[in-house]
Scaffold this motif. Structure first.
Motif, short mmCIF file in Angstrom:
data_model
loop_
_atom_site.label_atom_id
_atom_site.label_comp_id
_atom_site.label_asym_id
_atom_site.label_seq_id
_atom_site.Cartn_x
_atom_site.Cartn_y
_atom_site.Cartn_z
N ASP A 14 -13.54 -6.03 1.51
CA ASP A 14 -12.54 -5.43 2.39
C ASP A 14 -11.51 -6.50 2.76
O ASP A 14 -11.83 -7.46 3.46
CB ASP A 14 -13.20 -4.86 3.64
N LEU A 15 -10.29 -6.32 2.28
CA LEU A 15 -9.25 -7.32 2.51
C LEU A 15 -8.75 -7.32 3.94
O LEU A 15 -8.19 -8.31 4.41
CB LEU A 15 -8.08 -7.07 1.56
N GLY A 16 -8.90 -6.20 4.66
CA GLY A 16 -8.47 -6.13 6.04
C GLY A 16 -7.33 -5.15 6.24
O GLY A 16 -6.95 -4.40 5.34
N ALA A 17 -6.76 -5.17 7.45
CA ALA A 17 -5.78 -4.16 7.83
C ALA A 17 -4.37 -4.71 8.00
O ALA A 17 -3.48 -3.98 8.41
CB ALA A 17 -6.23 -3.49 9.14
N GLY A 18 -4.16 -5.98 7.69
CA GLY A 18 -2.82 -6.54 7.82
C GLY A 18 -2.05 -6.43 6.51
O GLY A 18 -2.30 -5.55 5.69
N GLU A 19 -1.10 -7.34 6.31
CA GLU A 19 -0.34 -7.34 5.06
C GLU A 19 -1.14 -7.96 3.91
O GLU A 19 -0.78 -7.79 2.75
CB GLU A 19 0.97 -8.10 5.23
N ASN A 20 -2.22 -8.66 4.24
CA ASN A 20 -3.10 -9.25 3.22
C ASN A 20 -2.31 -10.11 2.23
O ASN A 20 -2.48 -10.02 1.01
CB ASN A 20 -3.90 -8.17 2.50
N ARG A 21 -1.43 -10.93 2.79
CA ARG A 21 -0.68 -11.86 1.94
C ARG A 21 -1.58 -12.99 1.47
O ARG A 21 -2.58 -13.33 2.11
CB ARG A 21 0.53 -12.42 2.69
N PHE A 22 -1.19 -13.59 0.38
CA PHE A 22 -1.98 -14.64 -0.24
C PHE A 22 -1.74 -15.98 0.47
O PHE A 22 -1.24 -16.93 -0.13
CB PHE A 22 -1.59 -14.79 -1.71
N HIS A 23 -2.10 -16.10 1.72
CA HIS A 23 -2.02 -17.42 2.34
C HIS A 23 -3.25 -18.22 1.92
O HIS A 23 -4.23 -17.68 1.40
CB HIS A 23 -1.86 -17.34 3.86
N LEU A 24 -3.21 -19.51 2.13
CA LEU A 24 -4.24 -20.38 1.56
C LEU A 24 -5.64 -20.05 2.08
O LEU A 24 -6.60 -20.06 1.31
CB LEU A 24 -3.89 -21.85 1.85
N GLY A 25 -5.75 -19.75 3.36
CA GLY A 25 -7.05 -19.40 3.91
C GLY A 25 -7.58 -18.10 3.32
O GLY A 25 -8.78 -17.97 3.02
N VAL A 47 -15.93 -3.30 -5.62
CA VAL A 47 -14.83 -2.45 -5.19
C VAL A 47 -14.03 -3.22 -4.14
O VAL A 47 -14.61 -3.71 -3.16
CB VAL A 47 -15.34 -1.12 -4.60
N THR A 48 -12.74 -3.37 -4.35
CA THR A 48 -11.86 -4.06 -3.41
C THR A 48 -11.05 -3.03 -2.64
O THR A 48 -10.38 -2.19 -3.26
CB THR A 48 -10.92 -5.03 -4.14
N VAL A 49 -11.11 -3.08 -1.32
CA VAL A 49 -10.45 -2.10 -0.47
C VAL A 49 -9.61 -2.81 0.58
O VAL A 49 -9.70 -4.02 0.77
CB VAL A 49 -11.48 -1.17 0.22
N ALA A 50 -8.80 -2.04 1.28
CA ALA A 50 -8.04 -2.54 2.42
C ALA A 50 -7.84 -1.37 3.38
O ALA A 50 -8.21 -0.23 3.08
CB ALA A 50 -6.70 -3.12 1.98
N VAL A 95 -9.00 -0.26 -4.85
CA VAL A 95 -8.66 0.98 -4.16
C VAL A 95 -7.34 0.77 -3.44
O VAL A 95 -7.27 0.09 -2.41
CB VAL A 95 -9.77 1.38 -3.16
N VAL A 96 -6.28 1.35 -3.98
CA VAL A 96 -4.93 1.12 -3.47
C VAL A 96 -4.59 2.23 -2.48
O VAL A 96 -4.05 3.26 -2.84
CB VAL A 96 -3.91 1.05 -4.62
N GLN A 97 -4.91 1.97 -1.21
CA GLN A 97 -4.70 2.98 -0.17
C GLN A 97 -3.31 2.92 0.46
O GLN A 97 -2.89 3.84 1.15
CB GLN A 97 -5.77 2.82 0.91
N GLU A 178 -6.70 10.64 0.65
CA GLU A 178 -7.16 9.55 1.51
C GLU A 178 -8.66 9.62 1.78
O GLU A 178 -9.36 8.60 1.73
CB GLU A 178 -6.39 9.57 2.83
N ALA A 179 -9.16 10.80 2.04
CA ALA A 179 -10.57 10.95 2.40
C ALA A 179 -11.51 10.68 1.24
O ALA A 179 -12.68 10.34 1.45
CB ALA A 179 -10.81 12.36 2.96
N GLU A 180 -11.02 10.83 0.00
CA GLU A 180 -11.88 10.69 -1.16
C GLU A 180 -11.76 9.34 -1.86
O GLU A 180 -12.51 9.05 -2.80
CB GLU A 180 -11.57 11.78 -2.19
N LEU A 181 -10.83 8.51 -1.43
CA LEU A 181 -10.54 7.27 -2.17
C LEU A 181 -11.78 6.39 -2.35
O LEU A 181 -12.16 6.05 -3.47
CB LEU A 181 -9.45 6.48 -1.45
N ARG A 182 -12.38 6.00 -1.25
CA ARG A 182 -13.49 5.06 -1.35
C ARG A 182 -14.71 5.69 -2.00
O ARG A 182 -15.41 5.05 -2.78
CB ARG A 182 -13.82 4.50 0.03
N GLU A 183 -14.97 6.94 -1.68
CA GLU A 183 -16.10 7.63 -2.30
C GLU A 183 -15.94 7.68 -3.81
O GLU A 183 -16.89 7.44 -4.56
CB GLU A 183 -16.23 9.04 -1.73
N THR A 184 -14.73 7.97 -4.27
CA THR A 184 -14.46 8.01 -5.70
C THR A 184 -14.67 6.65 -6.33
O THR A 184 -15.27 6.52 -7.41
CB THR A 184 -13.01 8.49 -5.95
#
Length: 220
Positions: A14-25, A47-50, A95-97, A178-184
């Motif tokens: 889970d990448l998180g809920a922000g912009e998930n930019r590629f900062h070094l951390g 599975v990679t989600v955000a 998973v591109v939400q 939206e409701a089916e994304l992660r399940e799929t």
């Protein structure tokens, strides 16, 4: 920061809920999570989600503009991450939400499969509009994962693809509500978990050898 959880044979990053930019951390934490997935034993898939508006908004351009002397090393670290995802010894699904822009869009292409929300969010390579050239490695990745026509249009026009457009262009493999994304995605990943092996990693290394040499800045 990204968080890794386990759902039976499927690891969920889970990448998180922000912009998930590629900062070094963020890159370091993502690499650490991938280390755990890659070295685990038995059947497994990723599975990679955000959450929220963005899947990933790409490179941290604000940081990069403030540290021009470190940009080459920073870009190389982002490219190594793309190479790492591309060659994981297991099947991966993004998973591109929400919006996947620039390096965030390339990050989805490094996954084996992409599932996108049908009614919201855009997949886009805006570099032409931003006046930023693609690195050789990033260009190679895009061209390897998309048809020539789609790669040309996406890279030169900055077109924004919604879910249905992205499916028609071959950018994503499936769309869902939206409701089916992660399940799929979880169902797809679970069906592929038995393929995890060193052999699969070797197949990917061979399949994408020119791309990987460019992303890893290897000579020859």
């Amino acid at each position: 920061m990204p968080i890794l959880t386990q759902h039976a044979d499927v690891a969920v990053l889970d990448l998180g809920a922000g912009e998930n930019r590629f900062h070094l951390g963020w890159i370091a934490e993502t690499e650490a999570a991938l280390d755990k997935v890659a070295t685990a034993e038995g059947p497994r898939a990723l599975v990679t989600v955000a959450d929220g508006k963005f899947f990933s908004n790409g490179l941290d351009l604000e940081w990069a503009s403030a540290h021009p002397d470190r940009f080459s090393d920073y870009l190389a670290s982002a490219e190594r991450l793309l190479a790492r995802v591309l060659t994981l010894p297991l099947v991966t699904t993004a998973v591109v939400q929400g919006h996947a822009f620039a390096a965030g869009a390339m990050f989805t292409l490094a996954h084996d499969f992409r599932i996108m929300r049908a009614d919201r969010g855009f997949w886009c390579l805006p570099e032409a509009d931003l006046g930023l050239p693609f690195s050789p490695g990033m260009s190679a990745l895009i061209q390897a994962r998309l048809t020539p026509q789609t790669a040309h249009a996406a890279m030169t026009t900055g077109r924004r693809y919604g879910g249905e457009d992205a499916l028609a262009a071959g950018i994503v493999d499936r769309v869902a509500g939206e409701a089916e994304l992660r399940e799929t995605a979880l169902a797809l990943a679970a069906s592929q978990a038995g393929k995890a092996s060193a052999a699969l990693a070797t197949i990917k290394e061979t399949l994408y050898a020119p791309v990987l040499r460019a992303l890893r800045h290897e000579v020859g």
